[in-house]
Design an enzyme around this catalytic site. Structure first.
Site, PDB file in Angstrom:
ATOM      1  N   ARG A  48       0.865  -1.177   0.000  1.00 21.18           N
ATOM      2  CA  ARG A  48       0.000   0.000   0.000  1.00 21.18           C
ATOM      3  C   ARG A  48       0.902   1.227   0.000  1.00 21.18           C
ATOM      4  NH1 ARG A  48      -3.125  -0.784   5.234  1.00 21.18           N
ATOM      5  NH2 ARG A  48      -4.042   1.202   4.655  1.00 21.18           N
ATOM      6  N   CYS A  85     -16.610  -9.717  10.297  1.00 27.10           N
ATOM      7  CA  CYS A  85     -16.446  -8.254  10.300  1.00 27.10           C
ATOM      8  C   CYS A  85     -15.504  -7.827  11.420  1.00 27.10           C
ATOM      9  CB  CYS A  85     -17.783  -7.576  10.463  1.00 27.10           C
ATOM     10  SG  CYS A  85     -18.563  -7.977  12.014  1.00 27.10           S
ATOM     11  N   THR A  98      -2.034  11.303   9.200  1.00 20.97           N
ATOM     12  CA  THR A  98      -3.329  11.996   9.183  1.00 20.97           C
ATOM     13  C   THR A  98      -3.916  12.062  10.584  1.00 20.97           C
ATOM     14  OG1 THR A  98      -3.700  11.083   6.988  1.00 20.97           O
ATOM     15  CG2 THR A  98      -5.622  12.010   8.098  1.00 20.97           C
ATOM     16  N   ARG A  99      -3.822  10.966  11.325  1.00 22.48           N
ATOM     17  CA  ARG A  99      -4.389  10.953  12.671  1.00 22.48           C
ATOM     18  C   ARG A  99      -3.643  11.904  13.593  1.00 22.48           C
ATOM     19  NH1 ARG A  99      -6.524   4.780  13.678  1.00 22.48           N
ATOM     20  NH2 ARG A  99      -6.709   4.284  11.479  1.00 22.48           N
ATOM     21  N   ARG A 140     -10.177   8.399  11.190  1.00 25.15           N
ATOM     22  CA  ARG A 140      -9.645   7.506  10.158  1.00 25.15           C
ATOM     23  C   ARG A 140      -8.421   8.128   9.520  1.00 25.15           C
ATOM     24  NH1 ARG A 140     -12.093   4.030   6.661  1.00 25.15           N
ATOM     25  NH2 ARG A 140      -9.899   3.688   6.230  1.00 25.15           N
ATOM     26  N   SER A 156       0.779   3.956   1.851  1.00 25.83           N
ATOM     27  CA  SER A 156       1.014   4.741   3.065  1.00 25.83           C
ATOM     28  C   SER A 156       2.485   4.667   3.456  1.00 25.83           C
ATOM     29  CB  SER A 156       0.141   4.236   4.207  1.00 25.83           C
ATOM     30  OG  SER A 156       0.651   3.015   4.705  1.00 25.83           O
ATOM     31  N   LYS A 211      -1.878  -7.726  11.952  1.00 29.39           N
ATOM     32  CA  LYS A 211      -3.213  -7.445  12.499  1.00 29.39           C
ATOM     33  C   LYS A 211      -4.233  -7.114  11.423  1.00 29.39           C
ATOM     34  CE  LYS A 211      -3.217  -2.637  13.925  1.00 29.39           C
ATOM     35  NZ  LYS A 211      -3.383  -1.753  15.060  1.00 29.39           N
ATOM     36  N   ASP A 212      -3.779  -6.832  10.208  1.00 31.76           N
ATOM     37  CA  ASP A 212      -4.706  -6.572   9.102  1.00 31.76           C
ATOM     38  C   ASP A 212      -4.993  -7.822   8.265  1.00 31.76           C
ATOM     39  OD1 ASP A 212      -4.829  -3.862   9.781  1.00 31.76           O
ATOM     40  OD2 ASP A 212      -3.035  -3.399   8.615  1.00 31.76           O
ATOM     41  N   ARG A 236     -12.083  -2.438  19.480  1.00 30.50           N
ATOM     42  CA  ARG A 236     -11.260  -3.046  20.524  1.00 30.50           C
ATOM     43  C   ARG A 236     -10.688  -1.975  21.456  1.00 30.50           C
ATOM     44  NH1 ARG A 236      -5.900  -3.291  21.167  1.00 30.50           N
ATOM     45  NH2 ARG A 236      -5.572  -2.247  19.179  1.00 30.50           N
ATOM     46  N   ARG A 237     -10.182  -0.900  20.855  1.00 28.27           N
ATOM     47  CA  ARG A 237      -9.619   0.164  21.692  1.00 28.27           C
ATOM     48  C   ARG A 237     -10.719   0.919  22.430  1.00 28.27           C
ATOM     49  NH1 ARG A 237      -5.461   1.759  16.906  1.00 28.27           N
ATOM     50  NH2 ARG A 237      -3.715   0.446  17.533  1.00 28.27           N
ATOM     51  N   ASN A 285      -4.260   7.394   7.733  1.00 24.25           N
ATOM     52  CA  ASN A 285      -3.000   6.782   8.140  1.00 24.25           C
ATOM     53  C   ASN A 285      -2.416   7.505   9.363  1.00 24.25           C
ATOM     54  OD1 ASN A 285      -1.607   9.059   7.166  1.00 24.25           O
ATOM     55  ND2 ASN A 285      -1.558   8.193   5.106  1.00 24.25           N
ATOM     56  N   VAL A 286      -1.301   7.018   9.849  1.00 28.26           N
ATOM     57  CA  VAL A 286      -0.729   7.515  11.104  1.00 28.26           C
ATOM     58  C   VAL A 286      -0.539   9.040  11.072  1.00 28.26           C
ATOM     59  CG1 VAL A 286       1.310   7.416  12.609  1.00 28.26           C
ATOM     60  CG2 VAL A 286       0.382   5.303  11.646  1.00 28.26           C
ATOM     61  N   THR A 329     -10.274   7.091  17.945  1.00 27.49           N
ATOM     62  CA  THR A 329      -9.849   5.753  17.503  1.00 27.49           C
ATOM     63  C   THR A 329     -10.920   5.236  16.554  1.00 27.49           C
ATOM     64  OG1 THR A 329      -9.408   3.464  18.126  1.00 27.49           O
ATOM     65  CG2 THR A 329     -10.853   4.676  19.587  1.00 27.49           C
TER      66      THR A 329
HETATM   67  N1  LIG Z   1      -5.076  -0.666  11.155  1.00 36.51           N
HETATM   68  C1  LIG Z   1      -3.962   0.058  10.632  1.00 36.51           C
HETATM   69  C2  LIG Z   1      -2.676  -0.470  11.167  1.00 36.51           C
HETATM   70  N2  LIG Z   1      -2.242  -1.699  10.859  1.00 36.51           N
HETATM   71  C3  LIG Z   1      -1.063  -1.913  11.513  1.00 36.51           C
HETATM   72  C4  LIG Z   1      -0.751  -0.786  12.234  1.00 36.51           C
HETATM   73  C5  LIG Z   1       0.423  -0.594  13.088  1.00 36.51           C
HETATM   74  C6  LIG Z   1       1.549  -1.588  12.966  1.00 36.51           C
HETATM   75  C7  LIG Z   1       1.304  -2.935  13.571  1.00 36.51           C
HETATM   76  O1  LIG Z   1       0.370  -3.165  14.340  1.00 36.51           O
HETATM   77  O2  LIG Z   1       2.112  -3.825  13.238  1.00 36.51           O
HETATM   78  C8  LIG Z   1      -1.760   0.160  12.004  1.00 36.51           C
HETATM   79  C9  LIG Z   1      -1.858   1.533  12.540  1.00 36.51           C
HETATM   80  C10 LIG Z   1      -2.305   1.623  13.978  1.00 36.51           C
HETATM   81  O3  LIG Z   1      -3.125   0.827  14.452  1.00 36.51           O
HETATM   82  O4  LIG Z   1      -1.840   2.526  14.670  1.00 36.51           O
END
Ligand SMILES: NCc1[nH]cc(CCC(=O)O)c1CC(=O)O
Length: 309
Positions: A9, A241, A152-153, A147, A11, A81-82, A129-130, A149-150, A125
């Site tokens: 991707r 989901c 942008t947040r 929402r 980002s 995690k994705d 989960r968070r 990327n890092v 967030t």
């Molecule tokens: N969902 C987006 C995502 N996927 C992985 C990471 C961070 C890197 C990782 O967990 O390995 C992030 C950004 C975040 O949650 O801050």
């Protein structure tokens, strides 16, 4: 000499991770060239609704798998995690690399810690989960979806009404943010990390044996084993989901210790279970079964109904 094409991707984080993997591969001193091909996924284009509504985490992975299938790329670097808990036929994880810091990191205006944020403060967030675990600790805070990327947040924390945001420490570390940038690391006892958080997965075609053999050299056996336990847990619970599920495993003296959590998005119900074992798959199933006994399926069904409506 074979050229291995890595798809990523666009980002900054995804590119940084892909370049890091290329560095590791180059250090093996084997006769390969490496090339990067950028792919814009649906998850990157749709930014106006919560991620769960547009199809969850699998979204980022699916389009990259199409490019793998069509031979446009040979290798994809994912944040574990994705990655959905089961890969489609024809794809395999050639390696899971050594885990970065698995914790979540709170970054707040003025460096105010979670316990000290004024009542009513807005925490950004887009992860159920968070939100579940933060509201369980601080029911007087407000969670709002954020929402992007890092970078942008982090910009939204400055420009919008958020008092704090939560990001994965791993992503911040990889992007080179220093430790003093983070207000507070949320220990797994406070906020159980996402399944696979901090680990990278290297995905290729199952029939590409040459690449599978190469990737095996980057595999971290400890991370592989613990992340397999987490993913077995997730797979046993998941209905497809994005859901308020957390799972984190460590390895001590050959025994895996896995903590699983299912919570309601408002944090009013949090179900926890910690168990040890030596088979990742069995341990994952067993922790999931305990949570189902405690009523996890009711929470998850309700989340799915609310997302659909
Ligand atoms: N969902 C987006 C995502 N996927 C992985 C990471 C961070 C890197 C990782 O967990 O390995 C992030 C950004 C975040 O949650 O801050």
């Amino acid at each position: 000499m074979r050229t291995i094409v890595l798809g990523t991707r666009r980002s900054n984080l995804a590119l940084t991770q892909t370049k890091w993997v290329i560095e590791q591969l180059k250090q093996l001193n084997l006769p390969y060239h490496f090339e990067i091909k950028e792919i814009v996924t649906k998850g990157d284009r749709i930014l106006d609704v919560t991620l769960s509504k547009v199809g969850g985490k699998g979204l980022f992975v699916k389009e990259i798998e199409q490019a793998l299938e069509q031979g446009e790329i040979d290798l994809a670097v994912h944040s574990m995690k994705d990655v959905p808990s089961i890969l489609p036929d024809g794809f395999t994880l050639g390696a899971i690399t050594t885990r970065e810091d698995p914790r979540d990191a709170l970054i707040s205006e003025g460096h105010v810690k979670l316990a000290d944020l004024p009542s009513g403060s807005i925490v950004g967030t887009s992860s159920l989960r968070r939100s579940s675990q933060i509201l369980a600790k601080r029911p007087d805070l407000e969670v709002q979806w954020i929402r992007g990327n890092v970078e942008t947040r982090l910009r939204k924390l400055k420009e919008e009404s958020f008092s704090a945001i939560v990001l994965a420490a791993a992503g911040l570390n990889r992007l080179g943010y220093t430790k003093d940038f983070v207000t507070e690391y949320l220990e797994p006892e406070v906020c159980v990390p996402a399944v696979g958080q901090g680990a990278l997965g290297l995905e290729c075609r199952t029939n590409d044996q040459e690449l599978i053999d190469l990737l095996d050299k980057l595999n971290c056996p400890t991370t592989s084993k613990t992340v397999r336990a987490e993913r077995s847990f997730l797979h046993t619970l998941e209905g497809g989901c994005q859901v308020p599920i957390a799972g984190y495993a460590t390895l001590k003296d050959g025994q895996i210790e896995l903590t699983g959590l299912v919570g309601s998005p408002d944090g009013k119900v949090l179900l926890h279970e910690t168990k040890s074992g030596d088979s990742p798959e069995e341990l994952g199933k067993s922790v999931a079964a305990s949570l189902l006994d405690q009523g996890a399926d009711e929470i998850l069904e309700k989340v799915k109904r609310d997302l659909d409506s």
